[in-house]
Design a protein around this motif. Structure first.
Motif, PDB file in Angstrom:
ATOM      1  N   ALA A 166      84.857  18.533  45.861  1.00  0.00           N
ATOM      2  CA  ALA A 166      84.801  17.423  46.822  1.00  0.00           C
ATOM      3  C   ALA A 166      86.101  17.279  47.598  1.00  0.00           C
ATOM      4  CB  ALA A 166      84.480  16.120  46.084  1.00  0.00           C
ATOM      5  N   ILE A 167      87.230  17.457  46.921  1.00  0.00           N
ATOM      6  CA  ILE A 167      88.523  17.368  47.602  1.00  0.00           C
ATOM      7  C   ILE A 167      88.605  18.386  48.732  1.00  0.00           C
ATOM      8  CG2 ILE A 167      91.005  17.796  47.326  1.00  0.00           C
ATOM      9  CD1 ILE A 167      90.747  16.617  44.488  1.00  0.00           C
ATOM     10  N   LEU A 168      88.065  19.584  48.501  1.00  0.00           N
ATOM     11  CA  LEU A 168      88.154  20.667  49.475  1.00  0.00           C
ATOM     12  C   LEU A 168      87.223  20.476  50.670  1.00  0.00           C
ATOM     13  CD1 LEU A 168      88.373  23.527  46.873  1.00  0.00           C
ATOM     14  CD2 LEU A 168      90.129  23.019  48.577  1.00  0.00           C
ATOM     15  N   MET A 169      86.341  19.493  50.606  1.00  0.00           N
ATOM     16  CA  MET A 169      85.490  19.199  51.767  1.00  0.00           C
ATOM     17  C   MET A 169      86.281  18.522  52.887  1.00  0.00           C
ATOM     18  SD  MET A 169      82.538  20.422  51.438  1.00  0.00           S
ATOM     19  CE  MET A 169      82.123  21.566  50.130  1.00  0.00           C
ATOM     20  N   LEU A 170      87.435  17.974  52.548  1.00  0.00           N
ATOM     21  CA  LEU A 170      88.419  17.501  53.535  1.00  0.00           C
ATOM     22  C   LEU A 170      87.880  16.408  54.461  1.00  0.00           C
ATOM     23  CD1 LEU A 170      89.993  20.943  54.575  1.00  0.00           C
ATOM     24  CD2 LEU A 170      90.632  19.451  52.670  1.00  0.00           C
ATOM     25  N   ASN A 171      86.972  15.577  53.965  1.00  0.00           N
ATOM     26  CA  ASN A 171      86.581  14.398  54.732  1.00  0.00           C
ATOM     27  C   ASN A 171      86.658  13.162  53.839  1.00  0.00           C
ATOM     28  OD1 ASN A 171      83.899  13.812  53.500  1.00  0.00           O
ATOM     29  ND2 ASN A 171      83.303  15.747  54.440  1.00  0.00           N
ATOM     30  N   GLN A 172      86.679  12.008  54.466  1.00  0.00           N
ATOM     31  CA  GLN A 172      86.959  10.771  53.754  1.00  0.00           C
ATOM     32  C   GLN A 172      85.921  10.463  52.688  1.00  0.00           C
ATOM     33  OE1 GLN A 172      87.820   7.556  56.400  1.00  0.00           O
ATOM     34  NE2 GLN A 172      88.248   6.081  54.795  1.00  0.00           N
ATOM     35  N   THR A 173      84.652  10.655  53.005  1.00  0.00           N
ATOM     36  CA  THR A 173      83.586  10.332  52.050  1.00  0.00           C
ATOM     37  C   THR A 173      83.657  11.219  50.825  1.00  0.00           C
ATOM     38  OG1 THR A 173      82.150   9.677  53.895  1.00  0.00           O
ATOM     39  CG2 THR A 173      81.097  10.054  51.773  1.00  0.00           C
ATOM     40  N   ALA A 174      83.768  12.525  51.031  1.00  0.00           N
ATOM     41  CA  ALA A 174      83.794  13.452  49.899  1.00  0.00           C
ATOM     42  C   ALA A 174      85.024  13.244  49.027  1.00  0.00           C
ATOM     43  CB  ALA A 174      83.744  14.892  50.406  1.00  0.00           C
ATOM     44  N   MET A 175      86.182  13.027  49.647  1.00  0.00           N
ATOM     45  CA  MET A 175      87.399  12.832  48.851  1.00  0.00           C
ATOM     46  C   MET A 175      87.367  11.497  48.104  1.00  0.00           C
ATOM     47  SD  MET A 175      90.472  14.619  51.050  1.00  0.00           S
ATOM     48  CE  MET A 175      90.238  13.684  52.551  1.00  0.00           C
ATOM     49  N   THR A 176      86.747  10.477  48.699  1.00  0.00           N
ATOM     50  CA  THR A 176      86.524   9.231  47.958  1.00  0.00           C
ATOM     51  C   THR A 176      85.633   9.495  46.750  1.00  0.00           C
ATOM     52  OG1 THR A 176      86.740   7.888  49.970  1.00  0.00           O
ATOM     53  CG2 THR A 176      85.589   6.879  48.107  1.00  0.00           C
ATOM     54  N   GLY A 177      84.597  10.303  46.960  1.00  0.00           N
ATOM     55  CA  GLY A 177      83.732  10.691  45.847  1.00  0.00           C
ATOM     56  C   GLY A 177      84.474  11.452  44.770  1.00  0.00           C
ATOM     57  N   ALA A 178      85.455  12.268  45.171  1.00  0.00           N
ATOM     58  CA  ALA A 178      86.236  13.019  44.186  1.00  0.00           C
ATOM     59  C   ALA A 178      86.988  12.085  43.247  1.00  0.00           C
ATOM     60  CB  ALA A 178      87.212  13.950  44.900  1.00  0.00           C
ATOM     61  N   VAL A 179      87.601  11.043  43.809  1.00  0.00           N
ATOM     62  CA  VAL A 179      88.339  10.086  42.967  1.00  0.00           C
ATOM     63  C   VAL A 179      87.368   9.288  42.101  1.00  0.00           C
ATOM     64  CG1 VAL A 179      89.965   8.173  42.967  1.00  0.00           C
ATOM     65  CG2 VAL A 179      90.173   9.970  44.691  1.00  0.00           C
ATOM     66  N   LEU A 180      86.234   8.896  42.663  1.00  0.00           N
ATOM     67  CA  LEU A 180      85.212   8.211  41.859  1.00  0.00           C
ATOM     68  C   LEU A 180      84.722   9.114  40.730  1.00  0.00           C
ATOM     69  CD1 LEU A 180      83.070   6.451  44.620  1.00  0.00           C
ATOM     70  CD2 LEU A 180      84.421   5.309  42.836  1.00  0.00           C
ATOM     71  N   GLN A 181      84.598  10.410  41.006  1.00  0.00           N
ATOM     72  CA  GLN A 181      84.180  11.352  39.976  1.00  0.00           C
ATOM     73  C   GLN A 181      85.250  11.478  38.890  1.00  0.00           C
ATOM     74  OE1 GLN A 181      81.421  12.669  39.330  1.00  0.00           O
ATOM     75  NE2 GLN A 181      81.746  14.504  38.113  1.00  0.00           N
ATOM     76  N   MET A 182      86.521  11.469  39.291  1.00  0.00           N
ATOM     77  CA  MET A 182      87.589  11.491  38.287  1.00  0.00           C
ATOM     78  C   MET A 182      87.493  10.274  37.377  1.00  0.00           C
ATOM     79  SD  MET A 182      91.071  13.056  39.967  1.00  0.00           S
ATOM     80  CE  MET A 182      91.133  12.265  41.559  1.00  0.00           C
ATOM     81  N   LEU A 183      87.268   9.107  37.980  1.00  0.00           N
ATOM     82  CA  LEU A 183      87.143   7.878  37.195  1.00  0.00           C
ATOM     83  C   LEU A 183      85.917   7.936  36.304  1.00  0.00           C
ATOM     84  CD1 LEU A 183      87.902   4.930  36.558  1.00  0.00           C
ATOM     85  CD2 LEU A 183      86.618   4.251  38.594  1.00  0.00           C
TER      86      LEU A 183
END
Length: 497
Positions: A321-338
């Motif tokens: 998700a981080i590598l998708m380089l857009n706001q929605t996906a990177m927000t999802g990456a942090v939510l996935q970490m949590l």
């Protein structure tokens, strides 16, 4: 003292308290008091952060402190937090608190065990608050070093092998990371100014593209090793399987998040042009991690190995998700970490509790446990449902945000990779439901298991705390999602330049 520095100072005070404690009761009292204070501070920080933002404070990092530490290299003890850091600190505090109770009945060398546990926590908290590259790297190493002893001394199974394998692979990643950090430092002032280790100052410059092409892969791989990036993930299943319960909780729940956080905060944020140019290579690798980890979990028979390979898949989704380089996906990456941090800590806590009663982790040797230990059984079902993404639990919120954000990329490559990664949802459902059916339902396989006792008060406290957190994220995610998304704006602006 700066408020954020308390997160580093309190675990150190806890270690001093453990040295002075005279018996097991006092050791437990020190740990409970310290873990409770850390959790309270994390909740206070979250409230304070939201209050500052609602009051109109738009600074990129809040509650900052900056003290010159080593002038020749312009190294500072510089700390600050944004919404992403606050979420990670809150996750870490929850895992430390529940992990303390999961270790309540640790039988061997309790003082020494808890001291290494506190040192690991010191490194984790320090890493998430650091905005100086060297200070961040120092805390990163502090978090890694205790894992060797925590697994090698207090672990089980092939613990020496697992501890050495973990240490060697993560130290190898650290070597890549150190070269990457030094490369960033020596290119942090292209116009001939003063070199700096400060993340925010480096981001104001443009590291030359030639340097970015060289140091982005080194930095991403260096952090990615800890985030279970394929093919550097092989340390993770062995480490998880051999670690004691609370260490598995902290290892998978928090420590692996340092990898994803570092890839985002350092590699993507400071070298955006190289990220855009080279991301496809790592999207392929992370896509393999997501699917391979899920398939590997299907064929495992050991409960810890099932959850360990599941962690490879879910952490691969973070990097993907981080590598998708857009706001929605990177927000999802942090939510996935949590989400992954909470649910995998719950999984490992329950697996440890079941193992302490049955003395086996093989699902072929267990069955019908729901009627014998119903509290632990219900907890395992909830953890499993969160892992397969049931609406109302944290996994659904995180994975939906990841896949929606990933699908925003309109080109064929990104969408095909997103569809392939999304197949992991089906694979996850297969192995989770298979394990729940085999482990908890049907007839009791071993007659000795008829006499098992259900969870004790300390175990119930740890499990209930994690279940409530998983449900809270799933039922009321917007305030967390908004806090994370707002902090992504500066990163998205960097990528858009």
């Amino acid at each position: 003292m700066n408020f954020l520095s308390l997160f580093v100072g309190i675990p150190v005070v806890m270690m001093l308290g453990l040295l002075l404690a005279g018996n097991l009761k006092q050791i437990r009292a020190v740990m409970v008091a310290g873990a409770t204070v850390l959790l309270a501070l994390a909740v206070m920080l979250t409230i304070m952060y939201l209050g500052e933002r609602s009051a109109g404070n738009t600074a990129q990092m809040l509650f900052r402190a900056d003290v010159l530490w080593f002038a020749p290299f312009n190294i500072h003890y510089a700390v600050g937090v944004d919404g992403i850091s606050v979420v990670m600190l809150l996750l870490s505090a929850v895992i430390v608190f529940t992990g303390t109770f999961a270790s309540w009945r640790m039988a061997m060398q309790q003082r020494e065990y808890f001291m290494w546990f506190c040192l690991l926590a010191t490194g984790v908290f320090g890493f998430f608050i650091s905005i100086d590259l060297f200070t961040m790297f120092m805390f990163y190493e502090i978090a890694l070093i205790p894992m060797y002893l925590l697994i090698g001394v207090w672990g089980s199974g092939r613990k020496e092998y697992a501890a050495m394998k973990l240490t060697l692979m993560l130290m190898g990643g650290s070597a890549f990371l150190l070269v990457g950090i030094l490369g960033i430092y020596f290119h942090s002032a292209p116009a001939g100014g003063t070199y700096t280790m400060n993340l925010l100052e480096i981001a104001q410059y443009r590291i030359p593209m030639e340097a970015q092409r060289l140091f982005f892969p080194l930095t991403f791989v260096g952090f990615g090793v800890l985030g279970a990036l394929f093919p550097f993930h092989t340390w993770s299943p062995d480490g998880h399987a051999s670690a004691p319960t609370a260490v598995s909780m902290l290892h998978a729940g928090v420590l692996m998040k340092l990898g994803g956080y570092g890839c985002f905060r350092v590699a993507i944020y400071l070298m955006p042009e190289a990220a855009k140019e080279l991301s496809w290579i790592f999207i392929l690798l992370t896509g393999i991690s997501v699917v391979y980890g899920a398939y590997s979990a299907i064929v495992q028979k050991d409960l810890k190995y099932i959850n360990a390979y599941s962690s490879v898949s879910h952490c691969g989704l973070v990097l993907f998700a981080i590598l998708m380089l857009n706001q929605t996906a990177m927000t999802g990456a942090v939510l996935q970490m949590l989400s992954h941090g909470l649910m995998t800590a719950l999984f490992f806590a329950l697996i440890g509790m079941i193992y302490s009663r049955t003395h086996t982790r093989l699902i072929t040797e267990m069955g019908g446990l729901m009627r014998v230990i119903p509290f632990l059984g219900v907890g395992y079902v909830i953890a499993g449902l969160a892992s397969l993404g049931l609406p109302g639990l944290s996994g659904f919120v995180a994975e939906m945000t990841v896949f929606v954000g990933a699908f925003e990329q309109a080109d064929t490559f990104h969408r095909v990779m997103t569809i392939l990664a999304a197949t992991s949802i089906v694979i996850t459902a297969v192995y989770i439901l298979r394990v729940i059916g085999k482990l908890l339902y049907g007839s009791v396989v071993n007659p000795a298991h008829q006499q098992l006792k259900d969870a004790t008060w300390d175990e119930r406290l740890a499990v209930i705390g994690l279940m409530l957190a998983v449900a809270a994220v799933g039922l009321a995610p917007l305030w967390i999602s908004d806090m994370i998304s707002d902090s992504m704006v500066t990163v998205v602006e960097q990528l858009a330049k």
